[in-house]
Design an enzyme around this catalytic site. Sequence first.
Site, PDB file in Angstrom:
ATOM      1  N   ASP A  49       0.828  -1.221   0.000  1.00  0.00           N
ATOM      2  CA  ASP A  49       0.000   0.000   0.000  1.00  0.00           C
ATOM      3  C   ASP A  49       0.856   1.262   0.000  1.00  0.00           C
ATOM      4  O   ASP A  49       0.512   2.265  -0.642  1.00  0.00           O
ATOM      5  CB  ASP A  49      -0.929   0.027   1.224  1.00  0.00           C
ATOM      6  CG  ASP A  49      -2.195  -0.801   1.002  1.00  0.00           C
ATOM      7  OD1 ASP A  49      -2.244  -1.553   0.010  1.00  0.00           O
ATOM      8  OD2 ASP A  49      -3.134  -0.698   1.830  1.00  0.00           O
ATOM      9  N   ASN A  94      -4.659  -2.003  -4.436  1.00  0.00           N
ATOM     10  CA  ASN A  94      -5.950  -2.047  -3.734  1.00  0.00           C
ATOM     11  C   ASN A  94      -5.845  -1.185  -2.474  1.00  0.00           C
ATOM     12  O   ASN A  94      -6.420  -1.505  -1.435  1.00  0.00           O
ATOM     13  CB  ASN A  94      -6.299  -3.498  -3.389  1.00  0.00           C
ATOM     14  CG  ASN A  94      -7.757  -3.642  -2.979  1.00  0.00           C
ATOM     15  OD1 ASN A  94      -8.546  -2.699  -3.092  1.00  0.00           O
ATOM     16  ND2 ASN A  94      -8.119  -4.816  -2.488  1.00  0.00           N
ATOM     17  N   ASP A 315     -11.089  -2.851  11.219  1.00  0.00           N
ATOM     18  CA  ASP A 315     -10.033  -3.775  10.779  1.00  0.00           C
ATOM     19  C   ASP A 315      -9.684  -4.773  11.889  1.00  0.00           C
ATOM     20  O   ASP A 315      -9.649  -5.987  11.667  1.00  0.00           O
ATOM     21  CB  ASP A 315      -8.770  -2.997  10.365  1.00  0.00           C
ATOM     22  CG  ASP A 315      -9.011  -2.120   9.136  1.00  0.00           C
ATOM     23  OD1 ASP A 315     -10.115  -2.197   8.557  1.00  0.00           O
ATOM     24  OD2 ASP A 315      -8.100  -1.365   8.762  1.00  0.00           O
ATOM     25  N   GLU A 343     -11.288  -5.237   1.164  1.00  0.00           N
ATOM     26  CA  GLU A 343     -10.478  -6.048   0.249  1.00  0.00           C
ATOM     27  C   GLU A 343     -11.294  -7.163  -0.411  1.00  0.00           C
ATOM     28  O   GLU A 343     -10.980  -7.630  -1.496  1.00  0.00           O
ATOM     29  CB  GLU A 343      -9.285  -6.636   0.997  1.00  0.00           C
ATOM     30  CG  GLU A 343      -8.124  -5.673   1.178  1.00  0.00           C
ATOM     31  CD  GLU A 343      -8.346  -4.588   2.214  1.00  0.00           C
ATOM     32  OE1 GLU A 343      -9.508  -4.276   2.538  1.00  0.00           O
ATOM     33  OE2 GLU A 343      -7.342  -4.022   2.680  1.00  0.00           O
ATOM     34  N   HIS A 387      -5.237  -9.487   3.074  1.00  0.00           N
ATOM     35  CA  HIS A 387      -4.190  -9.625   4.087  1.00  0.00           C
ATOM     36  C   HIS A 387      -4.733  -9.945   5.471  1.00  0.00           C
ATOM     37  O   HIS A 387      -4.187 -10.747   6.199  1.00  0.00           O
ATOM     38  CB  HIS A 387      -3.354  -8.332   4.127  1.00  0.00           C
ATOM     39  CG  HIS A 387      -4.169  -7.075   4.316  1.00  0.00           C
ATOM     40  ND1 HIS A 387      -3.776  -6.045   5.116  1.00  0.00           N
ATOM     41  CD2 HIS A 387      -5.374  -6.679   3.818  1.00  0.00           C
ATOM     42  CE1 HIS A 387      -4.677  -5.078   5.090  1.00  0.00           C
ATOM     43  NE2 HIS A 387      -5.658  -5.438   4.302  1.00  0.00           N
ATOM     44  N   ARG A 388      -5.847  -9.283   5.843  1.00  0.00           N
ATOM     45  CA  ARG A 388      -6.341  -9.480   7.220  1.00  0.00           C
ATOM     46  C   ARG A 388      -6.951 -10.867   7.416  1.00  0.00           C
ATOM     47  O   ARG A 388      -6.911 -11.408   8.521  1.00  0.00           O
ATOM     48  CB  ARG A 388      -7.339  -8.389   7.614  1.00  0.00           C
ATOM     49  CG  ARG A 388      -6.702  -7.051   7.655  1.00  0.00           C
ATOM     50  CD  ARG A 388      -7.406  -6.012   8.471  1.00  0.00           C
ATOM     51  NE  ARG A 388      -6.850  -4.730   8.108  1.00  0.00           N
ATOM     52  CZ  ARG A 388      -5.647  -4.274   8.488  1.00  0.00           C
ATOM     53  NH1 ARG A 388      -4.901  -4.992   9.305  1.00  0.00           N
ATOM     54  NH2 ARG A 388      -5.197  -3.111   8.071  1.00  0.00           N
ATOM     55  N   LYS A 413       0.187  -6.564   1.555  1.00  0.00           N
ATOM     56  CA  LYS A 413      -0.525  -5.272   1.480  1.00  0.00           C
ATOM     57  C   LYS A 413      -0.140  -4.369   2.650  1.00  0.00           C
ATOM     58  O   LYS A 413       0.048  -3.169   2.474  1.00  0.00           O
ATOM     59  CB  LYS A 413      -2.041  -5.512   1.467  1.00  0.00           C
ATOM     60  CG  LYS A 413      -2.850  -4.242   1.230  1.00  0.00           C
ATOM     61  CD  LYS A 413      -4.334  -4.545   1.063  1.00  0.00           C
ATOM     62  CE  LYS A 413      -5.110  -3.346   0.549  1.00  0.00           C
ATOM     63  NZ  LYS A 413      -5.372  -2.309   1.517  1.00  0.00           N
TER      64      LYS A 413
END
Length: 427
Positions: A49, A94, A315, A343, A387-388, A413
């Site tokens: 990012d 993204n 998040d 995402e 990613h999360r 990311k």
Amino acid sequence: MQTLALPKLSRAQGDITIPGSKSLSNRILLLAALCSGKTTVSNLLDSDDIRHMLTALKQLGVSYQLSEDRTECIVDGLNGPLASGQIETLFLGNAGTAMRPLAAALCIGSGEFELTGEDRMFERPIGDLITAMQPLGIDVEYLKDPGFPPLKIKAKQLTAKPISIDGSISSQFLTAVLMAAPLLKQEITIEVEGELVSKPYIDITLNVMKQFGVEVDNQNYQRFVLDGKQQYRSPGSILVEGDASSASYFLAAGAIGGGPVKVHGTGTASVQGDTRFAEVLEKMGATVTWSENWIEVSAKGPLKAVDLDLNHIPDAAMTIAVAALFAEGTTTIRNIYNWRVKETDRIEAMATELRKLGATVDDGHDYISVTPPASVKGAAIDTYNDHRIAMCFSLAAFATDGVVINDPGCTAKTFPDYFERFSQITE
Ligand SMILES: O=C(O)C1=C[C@@H](OP(=O)(O)O)[C@@H](O)[C@H](O)C1
Ligand SMILES: C=C(OP(=O)(O)O)C(=O)O
């Protein structure tokens, strides 16, 4: 596709210093580019990012020197808006924190720009931001679907008018307008319509703007007034705090795997709302010790389920959905509709993957409820280029062997070496 088989984990313990915050890194880089003077940014995050923001700024003529490990950056401010003499195509992956703020800032620059990204970016809304800025006279064309990137922006002279912005899908739209507003050099009032989601991210925005010399009159998150005289000035040097969302996986590991796990880089002095994730662990029964710049978590017996509105920490709230596998009872996370426009559709994806592990999951328009099974099953977890999802499902390895993370590289990311760091505090 690469996969990562996680060993069954029985214990988490140790110290970890988390990398710099994504939200702060990209805000600071943008304002360092717009301000007068040179800014030395330290503890910058090095992840996809941030690389997208850095590459875009370079294309826009901003000069900076990055240290070899890319965590220190000296930026020469432009002392004014972004500009380009040719049509510049910016690929922003993204990264919402690059796409939304750059879109707003470029409308007030000079030149023509195309803002594009990964396919998923074409499904992530930006219409409320563009609509809000229309009264100023912006020229923005949607190149694919109306309301979504890719965009074509023809920058031109704008006139400040009172604007109103819908805050119910993403706080990043308001952040983008706020950060671009001083470039107008005229007084402007921004009114928020609808419920403002992810509110603490606005505090991050106002905090960074203030460090760059611009104060905003925040009238209860309903109305924001900027006088026209303030301009961005370099603070000289600025330190990026550790990423509080990235901290959540390690803190949860402390609560699930005994602990203590001490996470350095974020704490009570932090401007990031996601530090409040630790309060949720406390409510679930973990022991949390706070200091200005570290948080330590250890287990105090089995975790208990919670039923909470976690709109303020969208998040880190994903980490709670997986921690729910270890809690007695049904954990419900509410007011998280906008998980669906990040995402991936995160409500859908989390429900699907938690069910694979044997959990009973109830998911609706804006909530998810998770009841753990008597015994968690091994499963290959799909990560949807999110990613999360990859990071929070690493915690499932405390429940069972046979947890495989598909495409673990998607953590690039925001946290490229996440799994290596996770293995350092777990066994
Ligand atoms: O402004 C920011 O830095 C962010 C705001 C939040 O997005 P929304 O406001 O879209 O919820 C968050 O999910 C994202 O990771 C980062
Ligand atoms: C929603 C996220 O990212 P973005 O900044 O692209 O919105 C995230 O990091 O969880």
